[in-house]
Design a protein around this motif. Structure first.
Motif, PDB file in Angstrom:
ATOM      1  N   TYR A  67       0.825  -1.218   0.000  1.00 40.06           N
ATOM      2  CA  TYR A  67       0.000   0.000   0.000  1.00 40.06           C
ATOM      3  C   TYR A  67       0.851   1.256   0.000  1.00 40.06           C
ATOM      4  N   ARG A  68       2.050   1.194   0.585  1.00 41.12           N
ATOM      5  CA  ARG A  68       2.946   2.355   0.507  1.00 41.12           C
ATOM      6  C   ARG A  68       3.479   2.548  -0.905  1.00 41.12           C
ATOM      7  N   GLU A  69       3.886   1.459  -1.547  1.00 40.71           N
ATOM      8  CA  GLU A  69       4.407   1.535  -2.913  1.00 40.71           C
ATOM      9  C   GLU A  69       3.357   2.041  -3.896  1.00 40.71           C
ATOM     10  N   LEU A  70       2.131   1.602  -3.732  1.00 40.60           N
ATOM     11  CA  LEU A  70       1.061   1.967  -4.664  1.00 40.60           C
ATOM     12  C   LEU A  70       0.328   3.248  -4.251  1.00 40.60           C
ATOM     13  N   ASP A  71       0.674   3.772  -3.098  1.00 42.02           N
ATOM     14  CA  ASP A  71       0.074   5.005  -2.582  1.00 42.02           C
ATOM     15  C   ASP A  71      -1.449   4.891  -2.473  1.00 42.02           C
ATOM     16  N   ILE A  72      -1.861   3.814  -1.799  1.00 41.91           N
ATOM     17  CA  ILE A  72      -3.284   3.618  -1.522  1.00 41.91           C
ATOM     18  C   ILE A  72      -3.443   3.400  -0.021  1.00 41.91           C
ATOM     19  N   PRO A  73      -4.574   3.771   0.547  1.00 39.43           N
ATOM     20  CA  PRO A  73      -4.789   3.561   1.986  1.00 39.43           C
ATOM     21  C   PRO A  73      -4.783   2.067   2.344  1.00 39.43           C
ATOM     22  N   SER A  74      -4.246   1.761   3.503  1.00 35.12           N
ATOM     23  CA  SER A  74      -4.183   0.361   3.941  1.00 35.12           C
ATOM     24  C   SER A  74      -5.582  -0.239   4.059  1.00 35.12           C
ATOM     25  N   SER A  75      -6.542   0.562   4.501  1.00 35.89           N
ATOM     26  CA  SER A  75      -7.902   0.046   4.659  1.00 35.89           C
ATOM     27  C   SER A  75      -8.508  -0.354   3.315  1.00 35.89           C
ATOM     28  N   VAL A  76      -8.134   0.369   2.263  1.00 37.72           N
ATOM     29  CA  VAL A  76      -8.646   0.065   0.923  1.00 37.72           C
ATOM     30  C   VAL A  76      -8.100  -1.277   0.445  1.00 37.72           C
ATOM     31  N   LEU A  77      -6.801  -1.465   0.582  1.00 34.07           N
ATOM     32  CA  LEU A  77      -6.192  -2.732   0.153  1.00 34.07           C
ATOM     33  C   LEU A  77      -6.743  -3.902   0.970  1.00 34.07           C
ATOM     34  N   SER A  78      -6.927  -3.697   2.259  1.00 33.06           N
ATOM     35  CA  SER A  78      -7.498  -4.761   3.100  1.00 33.06           C
ATOM     36  C   SER A  78      -8.912  -5.109   2.654  1.00 33.06           C
ATOM     37  N   ARG A  79      -9.709  -4.076   2.317  1.00 29.06           N
ATOM     38  CA  ARG A  79     -11.079  -4.321   1.844  1.00 29.06           C
ATOM     39  C   ARG A  79     -11.073  -5.083   0.523  1.00 29.06           C
ATOM     40  N   TRP A  80     -10.169  -4.676  -0.388  1.00 26.96           N
ATOM     41  CA  TRP A  80     -10.082  -5.385  -1.669  1.00 26.96           C
ATOM     42  C   TRP A  80      -9.753  -6.845  -1.454  1.00 26.96           C
ATOM     43  N   ARG A  81      -8.817  -7.134  -0.554  1.00 24.23           N
ATOM     44  CA  ARG A  81      -8.447  -8.533  -0.285  1.00 24.23           C
ATOM     45  C   ARG A  81      -9.636  -9.303   0.268  1.00 24.23           C
ATOM     46  N   ARG A  82     -10.365  -8.678   1.188  1.00 20.79           N
ATOM     47  CA  ARG A  82     -11.530  -9.321   1.798  1.00 20.79           C
ATOM     48  C   ARG A  82     -12.605  -9.591   0.743  1.00 20.79           C
ATOM     49  N   GLU A  83     -12.881  -8.596  -0.094  1.00 22.15           N
ATOM     50  CA  GLU A  83     -13.886  -8.775  -1.143  1.00 22.15           C
ATOM     51  C   GLU A  83     -13.470  -9.851  -2.139  1.00 22.15           C
ATOM     52  N   PHE A  84     -12.194  -9.867  -2.500  1.00 22.79           N
ATOM     53  CA  PHE A  84     -11.732 -10.865  -3.457  1.00 22.79           C
ATOM     54  C   PHE A  84     -11.814 -12.272  -2.865  1.00 22.79           C
ATOM     55  N   SER A  85     -11.502 -12.402  -1.578  1.00 29.48           N
ATOM     56  CA  SER A  85     -11.585 -13.738  -0.969  1.00 29.48           C
ATOM     57  C   SER A  85     -13.032 -14.203  -0.867  1.00 29.48           C
ATOM     58  N   GLU A  86     -13.962 -13.245  -0.724  1.00 31.86           N
ATOM     59  CA  GLU A  86     -15.371 -13.605  -0.609  1.00 31.86           C
ATOM     60  C   GLU A  86     -16.037 -13.849  -1.961  1.00 31.86           C
ATOM     61  N   TYR A  87     -15.744 -13.012  -2.963  1.00 31.86           N
ATOM     62  CA  TYR A  87     -16.446 -13.078  -4.241  1.00 31.86           C
ATOM     63  C   TYR A  87     -15.611 -13.619  -5.401  1.00 31.86           C
ATOM     64  N   GLY A  88     -14.308 -13.748  -5.215  1.00 26.66           N
ATOM     65  CA  GLY A  88     -13.447 -14.294  -6.266  1.00 26.66           C
ATOM     66  C   GLY A  88     -13.521 -13.514  -7.559  1.00 26.66           C
ATOM     67  N   LYS A  89     -13.734 -14.217  -8.661  1.00 28.82           N
ATOM     68  CA  LYS A  89     -13.729 -13.579  -9.980  1.00 28.82           C
ATOM     69  C   LYS A  89     -14.864 -12.576 -10.160  1.00 28.82           C
ATOM     70  N   ASN A  90     -15.878 -12.625  -9.300  1.00 30.95           N
ATOM     71  CA  ASN A  90     -16.997 -11.691  -9.395  1.00 30.95           C
ATOM     72  C   ASN A  90     -16.771 -10.417  -8.579  1.00 30.95           C
ATOM     73  N   SER A  91     -15.584 -10.264  -8.044  1.00 30.92           N
ATOM     74  CA  SER A  91     -15.262  -9.062  -7.289  1.00 30.92           C
ATOM     75  C   SER A  91     -15.134  -7.866  -8.215  1.00 30.92           C
ATOM     76  N   PHE A  92     -15.388  -6.702  -7.656  1.00 32.30           N
ATOM     77  CA  PHE A  92     -15.172  -5.430  -8.339  1.00 32.30           C
ATOM     78  C   PHE A  92     -15.950  -5.318  -9.656  1.00 32.30           C
ATOM     79  N   PRO A  93     -17.272  -5.424  -9.609  1.00 26.98           N
ATOM     80  CA  PRO A  93     -18.040  -5.324 -10.842  1.00 26.98           C
ATOM     81  C   PRO A  93     -18.053  -3.922 -11.430  1.00 26.98           C
ATOM     82  N   GLY A  94     -17.753  -2.916 -10.630  1.00 29.70           N
ATOM     83  CA  GLY A  94     -17.684  -1.551 -11.131  1.00 29.70           C
ATOM     84  C   GLY A  94     -18.969  -0.768 -10.982  1.00 29.70           C
TER      85      GLY A  94
END
Length: 82
Positions: free
Chosen positions: A30-57
């Motif tokens: 998250y430091r390298e990509l300049d994104i908040p830690s909470s955002v990256l943690s949420r993305w990981r959680r969503e991806f583990s829950e929804y897999g390929k259906n994550s981030f529909p936009g």
């Protein structure tokens, strides 16, 4: 002064998640990509829950394929009964 909301592509999110798992350190990524830690943690959680259906936009609900099919069938049934 408030920060402007940043939008990230689905590919960016998935690559960030992949990096966080491969490096084993969320903090480094998250430091390298300049994104908040909470955002990256949420993305990981969503991806583990929804897999390929994550981030529909565009804020659409995260529906798995079966849920989409059920919704379409329910709509078809409603249309037929009216």
């Amino acid at each position: 002064m408030s920060k402007r909301k940043r939008n990230y592509t689905t590919d960016f999110k998935k690559k960030a998640i992949e990096l966080s798992y491969s490096r084993g350190s969320i903090a480094q990524v998250y430091r390298e990509l300049d994104i908040p830690s909470s955002v990256l943690s949420r993305w990981r959680r969503e991806f583990s829950e929804y897999g390929k259906n994550s981030f529909p936009g565009r804020g659409k609900p995260k529906l798995i394929e079966e849920q989409r099919e059920i919704a379409a069938l329910e709509k078809e049934l409603r249309d037929m009964t009216i």
